[in-house]
Design an enzyme around this catalytic site. Structure first.
Site, PDB file in Angstrom:
ATOM      1  CG  HIS A  73      34.009  39.373  86.882  1.00 45.39           C
ATOM      2  ND1 HIS A  73      33.928  40.370  85.929  1.00 45.39           N
ATOM      3  CD2 HIS A  73      32.940  38.565  86.648  1.00 45.39           C
ATOM      4  CE1 HIS A  73      32.872  40.165  85.156  1.00 45.39           C
ATOM      5  NE2 HIS A  73      32.259  39.056  85.570  1.00 45.39           N
ATOM      6  CG  HIS A  89      28.910  35.470  87.338  1.00 43.85           C
ATOM      7  ND1 HIS A  89      27.942  36.433  87.490  1.00 43.85           N
ATOM      8  CD2 HIS A  89      29.864  36.012  86.525  1.00 43.85           C
ATOM      9  CE1 HIS A  89      28.280  37.499  86.785  1.00 43.85           C
ATOM     10  NE2 HIS A  89      29.444  37.278  86.201  1.00 43.85           N
ATOM     11  CG  HIS A 122      28.738  42.128  84.505  1.00 40.86           C
ATOM     12  ND1 HIS A 122      28.705  41.946  85.851  1.00 40.86           N
ATOM     13  CD2 HIS A 122      29.215  40.975  83.971  1.00 40.86           C
ATOM     14  CE1 HIS A 122      29.148  40.727  86.128  1.00 40.86           C
ATOM     15  NE2 HIS A 122      29.457  40.110  85.017  1.00 40.86           N
ATOM     16  CD  GLU A 176      30.188  40.146  79.335  1.00 46.21           C
ATOM     17  OE1 GLU A 176      29.219  40.568  79.984  1.00 46.21           O
ATOM     18  OE2 GLU A 176      30.517  38.930  79.308  1.00 46.21           O
ATOM     19  CG  ASP A 232      32.573  36.161  83.544  1.00 43.60           C
ATOM     20  OD1 ASP A 232      31.822  36.525  84.463  1.00 43.60           O
ATOM     21  OD2 ASP A 232      32.369  36.481  82.355  1.00 43.60           O
ATOM     22  CG  ASP A 233      30.061  32.809  84.100  1.00 42.17           C
ATOM     23  OD1 ASP A 233      29.308  32.783  85.088  1.00 42.17           O
ATOM     24  OD2 ASP A 233      30.166  33.802  83.338  1.00 42.17           O
TER      25      ASP A 233
END
Ligand code: ADE
Ligand code: ZN
Length: 337
Positions: A17, A19, A197, A200, A278-279
């Protein structure tokens, strides 16, 4: 004898996961802005970093989409991918399944082919240099209409052999999975794995919709599943993987504090939870940082770390033989305990 934390940090890992646009570090953002003659609306790297104070998912997404404007050429996307993989390797990530958001770029006039070729070039270099393996998962932006997602799928078709799966991201609340039923049916008909997603910021009902209507192979986040006992039983029974991103959830205020995170409950009830970043550029947290933050909050033992990290290989979209090789290597690693 190594501690559970040392074992987890040094173990070979898969990241499921991630991005790619969320790996854009301020230093690279300013370098690309200069290369492309663009002015970022921030007075330097420190000022941009100061803006990383998010109140929720949307406040983050606004900044994330604004910064993506510096990505213009194939070389930019290549450099972005290579920078992420170089950094992930420091945390012993050997395999990454990477999300990309083509609509963020095609809406600015960047051709789909530019994005895909750049990302592929970065992944190929990392494979040649360091033996890392990468898959690409095309994510549809859920704040846009399904028609836009269908048009994006049409743009992707000439490159379909280079796309390993499809996903759904961006603003969750008010954009339930049901909105994307048709496009996901087409993605599945292409024989590709699909993820979304869900849970969340959105309610457990979104997780149920993602399973029932989009027929996803994995849920991204899913941390609000704990609010629905029947859903927890279903996720455990069917071993539906959840790609959990603890530091992201704290930075976006899904949980006020890491100690309130539901990861221990997910693991205690035998769900197939995995750990991801994630980010990472925006949340100050690559894979290793996530491991350290989770360990500081929960003090997991070696068995729990072994399970959590093995889950990621189990949940990956690579062929069974490669999974087995990685899991055997992980077992050997944890046998040092
Ligand atoms: N796009 C990038 N990061 C995201 C996240 N955490 N949730 C939804 N969409 C995203
Ligand atoms: Zn995400």
């Amino acid at each position: 004898m190594p501690t559970p934390l040392e074992l987890a940090l040094t173990a070979p890992k898969a990241e499921l996961h991630l991005h790619i646009e969320g790996t854009l570090e301020p230093e690279l953002a300013f370098a690309l802005a200069q290369r492309n003659n663009i002015r970022l609306p921030y007075d330097g790297i420190a000022a941009l970093r100061e803006a990383y104070d998010f109140s929720d998912l949307q406040s983050f997404l606004d900044l994330y989409y604004a910064c993506a404007d510096v990505l213009r050429t194939e070389a930019d996307f290549r450099d972005l991918m290579l920078a992420y993989l170089r950094r992930a390797r420091e945390d012993n990530v050997v395999h990454a399944e990477v999300f990309f958001d083509p609509q963020t770029h095609t809406a600015r006039g960047i051709p789909f082919a530019t994005v895909l070729r750049g990302l592929k070039a970065g992944a190929e270099t990392a494979h040649a240099e360091w033996g890392m393996s990468t898959q690409l998962i095309l994510c549809f932006l859920r704040h846009l209409p399904e028609e836009d997602a269908l048009a994006t799928l049409a743009q992707a078709l000439p490159f379909i052999d280079e796309i390993d799966g499809f996903g759904l991201d961006s603003s969750e609340l008010g954009h339930p999975p049901a909105k994307f039923e048709r496009v996901f049916a087409r993605c599945r008909a292409l024989g590709k794995p699909v993820v979304a997603h869900a849970g969340e910021e959105g309610p457990p009902a979104y997780i149920i919709e993602a399973l029932d209507l989009l027929k996803v192979d994995r849920i991204d986040h899913g941390v609000r599943a704990t609010e629905d006992a029947a859903l927890m039983q279903r996720l455990a029974r069917d071993q539906i993987p959840l790609t959990v991103c603890p530091l992201s959830n704290v930075r976006l205020r899904v949980f006020e504090d890491m100690r309130q995170h539901t990861l221990p409950q997910l693991l205690a009830q035998n769900l197939c939870a995995t750990l991801n970043s994630d980010d990472p550029a925006y949340f100050d947290g690559y894979m290793g940082d996530n491991i350290r933050a989770v360990q500081a909050a929960f003090d997991f033992n070696t068995t729990t770390w072994h399970t959590l990290l093995a889950n990621a290989f189990r949940a990956s979209f690579v062929p069974a033989g490669r999974k087995a090789t990685w899991i055997a290597a992980l077992d050997t690693h944890f046998a040092k305990a």
